[in-house]
Design a protein around this motif. Structure first.
Motif, PDB file in Angstrom:
ATOM      1  N   LYS A   1     -10.520  -9.554   1.597  1.00  0.00           N
ATOM      2  CA  LYS A   1     -10.797  -8.307   0.861  1.00  0.00           C
ATOM      3  C   LYS A   1     -11.040  -7.110   1.771  1.00  0.00           C
ATOM      4  CE  LYS A   1     -11.147 -10.012  -3.419  1.00  0.00           C
ATOM      5  NZ  LYS A   1     -10.334  -9.610  -4.516  1.00  0.00           N
TER       6      LYS A   1
ATOM      7  N   TRP B   1      -1.511   8.510  -2.522  1.00  0.00           N
ATOM      8  CA  TRP B   1      -2.881   8.209  -2.926  1.00  0.00           C
ATOM      9  C   TRP B   1      -3.695   9.497  -2.972  1.00  0.00           C
ATOM     10  CZ3 TRP B   1      -4.422   3.113  -3.776  1.00  0.00           C
ATOM     11  CH2 TRP B   1      -3.495   2.141  -3.417  1.00  0.00           C
TER      12      TRP B   1
ATOM     13  N   LYS C   1       0.812  -1.225   0.000  1.00  0.00           N
ATOM     14  CA  LYS C   1       0.000   0.000   0.000  1.00  0.00           C
ATOM     15  C   LYS C   1       0.842   1.271   0.000  1.00  0.00           C
ATOM     16  CE  LYS C   1      -3.690  -2.409   2.314  1.00  0.00           C
ATOM     17  NZ  LYS C   1      -4.521  -2.543   3.483  1.00  0.00           N
TER      18      LYS C   1
ATOM     19  N   GLU D   1     -11.513  -1.216   5.500  1.00  0.00           N
ATOM     20  CA  GLU D   1     -10.768  -0.852   4.298  1.00  0.00           C
ATOM     21  C   GLU D   1     -10.929  -1.995   3.310  1.00  0.00           C
ATOM     22  OE1 GLU D   1      -6.222  -0.700   3.089  1.00  0.00           O
ATOM     23  OE2 GLU D   1      -6.734   0.846   4.560  1.00  0.00           O
ATOM     24  N   THR D   2     -11.473  -1.667   2.146  1.00  0.00           N
ATOM     25  CA  THR D   2     -11.729  -2.661   1.110  1.00  0.00           C
ATOM     26  C   THR D   2     -10.807  -2.394  -0.070  1.00  0.00           C
ATOM     27  OG1 THR D   2     -14.043  -2.731   1.796  1.00  0.00           O
ATOM     28  CG2 THR D   2     -13.500  -3.694  -0.359  1.00  0.00           C
ATOM     29  N   GLN D   3     -10.094  -3.408  -0.489  1.00  0.00           N
ATOM     30  CA  GLN D   3      -9.189  -3.310  -1.638  1.00  0.00           C
ATOM     31  C   GLN D   3      -9.946  -3.765  -2.873  1.00  0.00           C
ATOM     32  OE1 GLN D   3      -5.738  -2.461  -1.285  1.00  0.00           O
ATOM     33  NE2 GLN D   3      -5.638  -2.345  -3.494  1.00  0.00           N
TER      34      GLN D   3
ATOM     35  N   SER E   1      -7.624   0.428  -6.237  1.00  0.00           N
ATOM     36  CA  SER E   1      -8.135   1.484  -5.360  1.00  0.00           C
ATOM     37  C   SER E   1      -8.578   0.880  -4.033  1.00  0.00           C
ATOM     38  CB  SER E   1      -9.285   2.233  -6.028  1.00  0.00           C
ATOM     39  OG  SER E   1     -10.392   1.373  -6.203  1.00  0.00           O
ATOM     40  N   ARG E   2      -8.702   1.734  -3.021  1.00  0.00           N
ATOM     41  CA  ARG E   2      -9.140   1.307  -1.697  1.00  0.00           C
ATOM     42  C   ARG E   2     -10.308   2.165  -1.257  1.00  0.00           C
ATOM     43  NH1 ARG E   2      -4.699   2.462   2.192  1.00  0.00           N
ATOM     44  NH2 ARG E   2      -4.104   4.059   0.735  1.00  0.00           N
TER      45      ARG E   2
END
Length: 151
Positions: A108, A26, A22, A131-133, A138-139
């Motif tokens: 995920k 961003w 990560k 937090e979703t990837q 993108s997150r």
């Protein structure tokens, strides 16, 4: 181990690798639901850097309520507990937040939970973040607060 030989570093895990992936700068699109009829929208940046092989440190910057806002997070993985651990502090809240948690079964969504005080009311509050990837890299990050005595 002797004084002349340093201890062997702890083994890296796949969870540590996920964190360091990560790293980078961003662009952030924020939506805040603060009880009003319309959510607040703002643009921000987050710079995430590996802090050694076990942790990351990030700095979040935005203009919020017409003032500069800056937040700092750390996150790492503790192999012994099997949990991710995280801290957060920012320029508008006189509190250090602590979170612990892990990924869902699909790997995920990272959910972290913590307790603290709602600095507006002084009441105890429980916090959790997700937090979703996404597949495109993108997150999506969400933070929730539940105040004691409030459904």
């Amino acid at each position: 181990m002797t004084e002349e030989t340093p201890p062997a570093p702890a083994a890296l895990t796949p969870e540590h690798q996920l964190l360091t992936e990560k790293a980078g700068k961003w662009d952030v699109d924020c939506t805040f639901h603060m009880g009003g009829p319309e959510p607040m929208q703002l643009k921000a940046t987050e710079v995430v850097e590996a802090f050694g092989p076990y942790f990351t440190r990030s700095v979040f910057e935005a203009d919020m309520f017409g003032m500069p806002f800056k937040g700092c997070a750390s996150i790492g993985f503790e192999p012994k507990s099997g949990e991710y651990v995280s801290t957060w502090f920012d320029s508008m809240t006189p509190q250090l937040f602590f979170f612990r948690g892990g990924y869902d079964a699909d790997g995920k969504v990272l959910t972290l939970r913590g307790e603290g005080t709602d600095f507006h009311s002084g009441m105890p509050a429980k916090y959790h973040t997700t937090e979703t990837q996404a597949d495109d890299g993108s997150r999506t990050f969400k933070m929730f607060m539940n105040m004691e005595g409030v459904p």
